[in-house]
Write a protein that holds these residues in place. Structure first.
Motif, PDB file in Angstrom:
ATOM      1  N   ALA A   1       0.836  -1.207   0.000  1.00 40.62           N
ATOM      2  CA  ALA A   1       0.000   0.000   0.000  1.00 40.62           C
ATOM      3  C   ALA A   1       0.868   1.253   0.000  1.00 40.62           C
ATOM      4  CB  ALA A   1      -0.927   0.006   1.215  1.00 40.62           C
ATOM      5  N   GLU A   2       1.962   1.171   0.748  1.00 39.83           N
ATOM      6  CA  GLU A   2       2.846   2.326   0.845  1.00 39.83           C
ATOM      7  C   GLU A   2       3.614   2.543  -0.453  1.00 39.83           C
ATOM      8  OE1 GLU A   2       3.530   1.763   5.644  1.00 39.83           O
ATOM      9  OE2 GLU A   2       5.217   1.565   4.257  1.00 39.83           O
TER      10      GLU A   2
ATOM     11  N   ILE B   1       2.583   6.666  -6.970  1.00 43.77           N
ATOM     12  CA  ILE B   1       1.620   7.636  -7.529  1.00 43.77           C
ATOM     13  C   ILE B   1       2.065   9.058  -7.231  1.00 43.77           C
ATOM     14  CG2 ILE B   1      -0.725   8.544  -7.220  1.00 43.77           C
ATOM     15  CD1 ILE B   1      -1.773   5.770  -7.315  1.00 43.77           C
ATOM     16  N   LYS B   2       2.549   9.265  -6.018  1.00 41.90           N
ATOM     17  CA  LYS B   2       3.004  10.619  -5.656  1.00 41.90           C
ATOM     18  C   LYS B   2       4.161  11.061  -6.557  1.00 41.90           C
ATOM     19  CE  LYS B   2       3.523  14.273  -2.866  1.00 41.90           C
ATOM     20  NZ  LYS B   2       4.638  14.939  -3.494  1.00 41.90           N
ATOM     21  N   ILE B   3       5.134  10.184  -6.696  1.00 44.64           N
ATOM     22  CA  ILE B   3       6.327  10.539  -7.484  1.00 44.64           C
ATOM     23  C   ILE B   3       5.976  10.769  -8.959  1.00 44.64           C
ATOM     24  CG2 ILE B   3       8.526   9.612  -8.358  1.00 44.64           C
ATOM     25  CD1 ILE B   3       8.763   8.216  -5.530  1.00 44.64           C
TER      26      ILE B   3
ATOM     27  N   VAL C   1       2.676   1.646  -3.489  1.00 40.98           N
ATOM     28  CA  VAL C   1       1.755   2.133  -4.523  1.00 40.98           C
ATOM     29  C   VAL C   1       1.516   3.631  -4.349  1.00 40.98           C
ATOM     30  CG1 VAL C   1      -0.616   2.013  -5.390  1.00 40.98           C
ATOM     31  CG2 VAL C   1       0.611  -0.089  -4.854  1.00 40.98           C
ATOM     32  N   ALA C   2       1.295   4.017  -3.122  1.00 42.09           N
ATOM     33  CA  ALA C   2       1.029   5.429  -2.843  1.00 42.09           C
ATOM     34  C   ALA C   2       2.230   6.296  -3.198  1.00 42.09           C
ATOM     35  CB  ALA C   2       0.650   5.612  -1.380  1.00 42.09           C
ATOM     36  N   ALA C   3       3.414   5.827  -2.828  1.00 43.30           N
ATOM     37  CA  ALA C   3       4.630   6.599  -3.117  1.00 43.30           C
ATOM     38  C   ALA C   3       4.866   6.702  -4.626  1.00 43.30           C
ATOM     39  CB  ALA C   3       5.831   5.959  -2.431  1.00 43.30           C
TER      40      ALA C   3
END
Lengths: 269, 269
Positions: free
Chosen positions: B4-5, B11-13, B7-9
């Motif tokens: 989860a972390e 998307i942010k990058i 994937v989130a990172a």
């Protein structure tokens, strides 16, 4: 939607609109999830961003509470950005004569603008600025990005008053760079008396322009809470503005040896 | 780091730097994860953004392959943005006389700039523009954001040639808005002969400015691949530029009844 997807979507939504507060309810409705799940998602989102140094998710509780994304750049990444810009600026083909450097490619590079704006956003996050102000033209991209990061409107001060600006207030000021009296004008519709303003500009020599911005906004009782400059020249030592924060310093530009003295401000935060 | 972390990172990058290609290896190194894990993460990231209509993650395989984020706004969100802007523009206090409207607050609003830029980025994504060009001043924030979305540099054409621009090429052109001959100039350092350019501007009446931009960049053999305008007036019907894409149309501005005719371009995509 699974947890991983919700966390990712939350980060995307928050980081796209920095400093904009969202209620927990907004995400509950969007994902059809319970408040407790969203709270856990936010916790994961926060840890994720922190672990890769990509910003802060801040939650405030209570009636007007909510969650928002605060842009962040680490000391290390800031130093890298500064060094990268210094490197670019040391290119001797930038020398234009009269101590001027060609910097438009840097100031008009949206990627540079975004990163420099992140530095200013971190620096001025708690200054409670309600507006970002700049004077046309080269500071506009960085001011735009800074206003975006701080989620406040931008005031662009014009060199000439235009019909499309409506009623304007103008002042004359002495510009050390051009060694003459120049004019700046601001639309009366753009200003809100009593509000707090952050000034952003690309370059400062003696500080005449920034002093002018301060004066013209002061006419409307606007309070300058901070000044962010991309490049400040070390000369003259005595500037018309004392309280400013610059990313880089420009020292001597030697037209004979083609040497450009430029270095990072290591005390920026 | 958990899935989860990651994937989130990711998307942010990716979404922070639209249209910038990253290798899978970049993420493998960043997270200390295997290629197969990262591939699965990217799949989740892609589905997440798609499900909330927040952009596209595109993977290209092969030697020069990689993964990048492509900004997207849905037809529905675009229509909402257009209607919201129409609503703001219909405010009769904007009437300045001579058919002019005060729009600086809108053009200098970084949130509007970001959203309008997303529309232009979707529209012109496949036009292979290598530069975004605009003329100072009011189009700069939207051009900055569009350049950011398309990951290309920006060329800002000036009204007057400045010492800080180095050698410039200038042309005179007839501006219908001001009913007189005006000057524009571009730094020779800013242009690259043979490259493709997308023009972005805030307002178009007869198209004199855009025609001027086309001419001045044409002097350097730059090819205009598209033109994005925020507000185009319906009069005059015959414009100097035929091929443009406008977000909004401005019809009659009646100074007596205070009525402002403004409506969305429903055929934008």
């Amino acid at each position: 939607m699974k947890r991983a997807e919700r966390v990712a979507a939350i980060i995307k939504i928050l980081s796209e609109t920095p400093n904009k507060s969202y209620s927990l309810n907004y995400f509950c409705k969007l994902f059809g999830a319970a408040k407790s799940s969203i709270s856990e998602d936010l916790q994961t989102a926060r840890q994720t961003l922190q672990s890769v140094n990509l910003g802060i998710i801040q939650t405030t509780s209570g009636a007007g509470g909510g969650v928002k994304y605060i842009p962040y750049i680490s000391d290390q990444d800031c130093a890298l950005l500064q060094e990268e810009l210094c490197e670019k600026l040391r290119d001797s083909s930038r020398i234009l004569g009269g101590g001027f450097l060609y910097t438009s490619d840097i100031m008009f590079d949206s990627n540079v603008a975004r990163q420099v704006a992140t530095v200013f956003a971190r620096k001025f996050q708690d200054y409670k600025a309600e507006y970002v102000a700049t004077i046309e033209t080269k500071g506009i991209p960085i001011a735009t990005m800074t206003a975006h990061m701080l989620n406040v409107p931008m005031i662009v001060i014009r060199r000439e008053s235009k019909i499309s600006e409506g009623s304007t207030l103008s002042i004359n000021y002495f510009s050390g760079s051009s060694d003459r009296v120049q004019k700046m004008s601001v639309s009366k519709r753009a200003v809100v008396p009593g509000s707090k303003v952050l000034i952003i500009d690309d370059f400062m020599r003696a500080g005449g322009s920034v002093k002018g911005i301060k004066d013209i906004l002061g006419e409307f009782d606007m309070e300058i809470v901070g000044t962010g400059i991309v490049i400040a020249s070390t000369e003259p030592d005595k500037k018309k503005i004392q309280d400013y924060c610059t990313l880089l310093y420009l020292g001597k530009v030697d037209e004979n040896t083609k040497e450009i003295e430029v270095y990072s401000n290591c005390q920026i935060f």
